[in-house]
Design an enzyme around this catalytic site. Structure first.
Site, PDB file in Angstrom:
ATOM      1  N   LYS A 216       6.740  -2.085   2.020  1.00 20.30           N
ATOM      2  CA  LYS A 216       5.437  -1.362   2.729  1.00 20.30           C
ATOM      3  C   LYS A 216       4.204  -2.593   2.510  1.00 20.30           C
ATOM      4  CE  LYS A 216       3.460   3.069   2.992  1.00 20.30           C
ATOM      5  NZ  LYS A 216       3.440   3.124   4.414  1.00 20.30           N
TER       6      LYS A 216
ATOM      7  N   ARG B 179       7.635   4.113  -4.879  1.00 19.55           N
ATOM      8  CA  ARG B 179       7.858   3.081  -3.962  1.00 19.55           C
ATOM      9  C   ARG B 179       6.784   1.949  -4.002  1.00 19.55           C
ATOM     10  NH1 ARG B 179       7.845   4.818   2.153  1.00 19.55           N
ATOM     11  NH2 ARG B 179       5.758   5.232   1.713  1.00 19.55           N
TER      12      ARG B 179
ATOM     13  N   ARG C  81      -8.121 -20.156  -0.930  1.00 25.16           N
ATOM     14  CA  ARG C  81      -6.900 -20.142   0.030  1.00 25.16           C
ATOM     15  C   ARG C  81      -5.901 -20.958  -0.103  1.00 25.16           C
ATOM     16  NH1 ARG C  81      -5.497 -21.088   5.098  1.00 25.16           N
ATOM     17  NH2 ARG C  81      -4.885 -19.071   6.220  1.00 25.16           N
TER      18      ARG C  81
ATOM     19  N   HIS D 245      -1.513 -21.276   0.694  1.00 22.21           N
ATOM     20  CA  HIS D 245      -0.356 -20.154   1.151  1.00 22.21           C
ATOM     21  C   HIS D 245       0.700 -19.945  -0.377  1.00 22.21           C
ATOM     22  CE1 HIS D 245      -1.190 -21.108   5.237  1.00 22.21           C
ATOM     23  NE2 HIS D 245      -0.115 -20.305   5.781  1.00 22.21           N
TER      24      HIS D 245
ATOM     25  N   TYR E  21       0.877  -1.195  -0.094  1.00 25.49           N
ATOM     26  CA  TYR E  21      -0.126  -0.030  -0.124  1.00 25.49           C
ATOM     27  C   TYR E  21       0.882   1.244   0.110  1.00 25.49           C
ATOM     28  CZ  TYR E  21       1.087   1.064   4.738  1.00 25.49           C
ATOM     29  OH  TYR E  21       1.584   1.289   6.130  1.00 25.49           O
TER      30      TYR E  21
ATOM     31  N   GLU F  70      12.345   2.652  14.063  1.00 25.23           N
ATOM     32  CA  GLU F  70      11.361   3.702  13.396  1.00 25.23           C
ATOM     33  C   GLU F  70      10.232   3.681  14.076  1.00 25.23           C
ATOM     34  OE1 GLU F  70      10.058   2.723   9.567  1.00 25.23           O
ATOM     35  OE2 GLU F  70      10.074   0.471   9.847  1.00 25.23           O
TER      36      GLU F  70
ATOM     37  N   LEU G 164      11.473   1.286   7.017  1.00 21.58           N
ATOM     38  CA  LEU G 164      11.027   1.735   5.638  1.00 21.58           C
ATOM     39  C   LEU G 164      11.583   2.589   5.098  1.00 21.58           C
ATOM     40  CD1 LEU G 164       8.507   0.740   3.872  1.00 21.58           C
ATOM     41  CD2 LEU G 164       7.525   2.952   4.801  1.00 21.58           C
TER      42      LEU G 164
END
Ligand code: PMP
Length: 282
Positions: free
Chosen positions: A147, A52, A100, A102, A33, A180, A205
């Site tokens: 991110k 990014r 579903r 993995h 995101y 951070e 990040l």
């Protein structure tokens, strides 16, 4: 009204904006995101955030077909339809919808793009207002440099901070160094007026706001150094501040009940916040 979002090709009201139960973002946090702020036609660090996003997609091997240009068109459309002049754009891309499992090996799935506009309540002016923070152990996964939406430790840290009347939780690594904030990069200013933040070493990040601040500081003859610093140095620093897309430069005036700069907003933080805004004014 600002309640129209974009989900998988469709602009519609929030009530109708639904994501499939088998979206991999929901099951596995298999999504990335970005957040970009805008005000009166100005986007803060738009290019940096979009770049990014593509880096994050590459890092986790999501094959996304949109260009930066088409994302910009959708975002501008959304702002227009919602008739909102300031706020934040939230962009999320999940690997897609599939039964579903993995592993995504040989899964023929299309990434799912969703974009939401929210009206920011945060301080959108160049006036710096100080906040409190707490410290806590960094218990995140080993790739906080990407991110992704896997943010449970960040969610718990921010909530713990808020429960203690603080704005941010600052993560400390196993060796006692600051990494951070739960949703920000952390900076200190020492008695020699050096502005210090941790280097991009895989443990944080690579903040887009961080990069711009370093550039603007440098252009204005302020000294920026990238190096690790310990929790104890935070308490003793002349100034401490955090940076993020939604908080710009925000001074931290108290950490774990220890006052920084006697609990006052520091001069250099004020200057850096002004510099950041100045550089994005038309
Ligand atoms: N670190 C973390 C963990 C974050 O969530 C954020 C905010 N996205 C930042 C740093 C600051 O990054 P940016 O300046 O790009 O918003």
């Amino acid at each position: 009204m600002y309640n129209i979002s974009y989900v998988d090709g469709i602009y519609q009201n929030y009530e109708n904006s639904k994501v499939n139960i088998n979206d991999r973002g929901y099951h596995f946090g298999d999504s990335v995101y970005e957040v970009v702020l805008f005000n009166e036609g100005i986007f803060y660090d738009f290019e940096g955030h979009l770049n990014r996003l593509f880096d994050s997609l590459n890092s986790i091997n999501i094959k996304f077909s949109f260009s930066k240009q088409s994302l910009k068109i959708i975002i501008k459309n959304l702002i227009k339809i919602n008739r909102v002049s300031f706020g934040s754009v939230y962009i999320q891309v999940s690997r897609g919808i599939a039964e579903r499992n993995h592993s995504y090996k040989d899964m023929n799935i299309k990434p799912l793009l969703s974009i939401i506009i929210t009206k920011k309540q945060n301080n959108l002016s160049d006036e710096a207002i100080g906040v409190k923070a707490i410290t806590l152990n960094d218990n995140r996964w080993a790739r906080p440099d990407i991110k992704t939406t896997q943010l449970l430790p960040n969610v718990l840290a921010k909530t713990k901070a808020n429960n203690k009347g603080a704005f941010e939780g600052i993560f400390i690594d196993s060796e006692g160094y600051v990494t951070e904030g739960s949703s920000s990069n952390i900076w200190i200013i020492n008695n020699d007026n050096e502005i210090i933040t941790r280097a991009i070493d895989g443990k944080i990040l690579s903040g887009i706001t961080r990069k711009s601040i370093a550039k603007f500081a440098d252009l204005n003859d302020l000294i920026v150094k990238e190096k690790k610093f310990r929790k104890e140095e935070l308490y003793k620093s002349k100034e401490v501040f955090l940076s993020s897309a939604s908080s710009f430069v925000t001074p931290i005036i108290e950490i774990d009940n220890v006052k920084i700069n006697n609990g006052e907003v520091g001069e250099i933080s004020v200057e850096l916040r002004k510099l950041y805004f100045k550089n994005f004014t038309k």
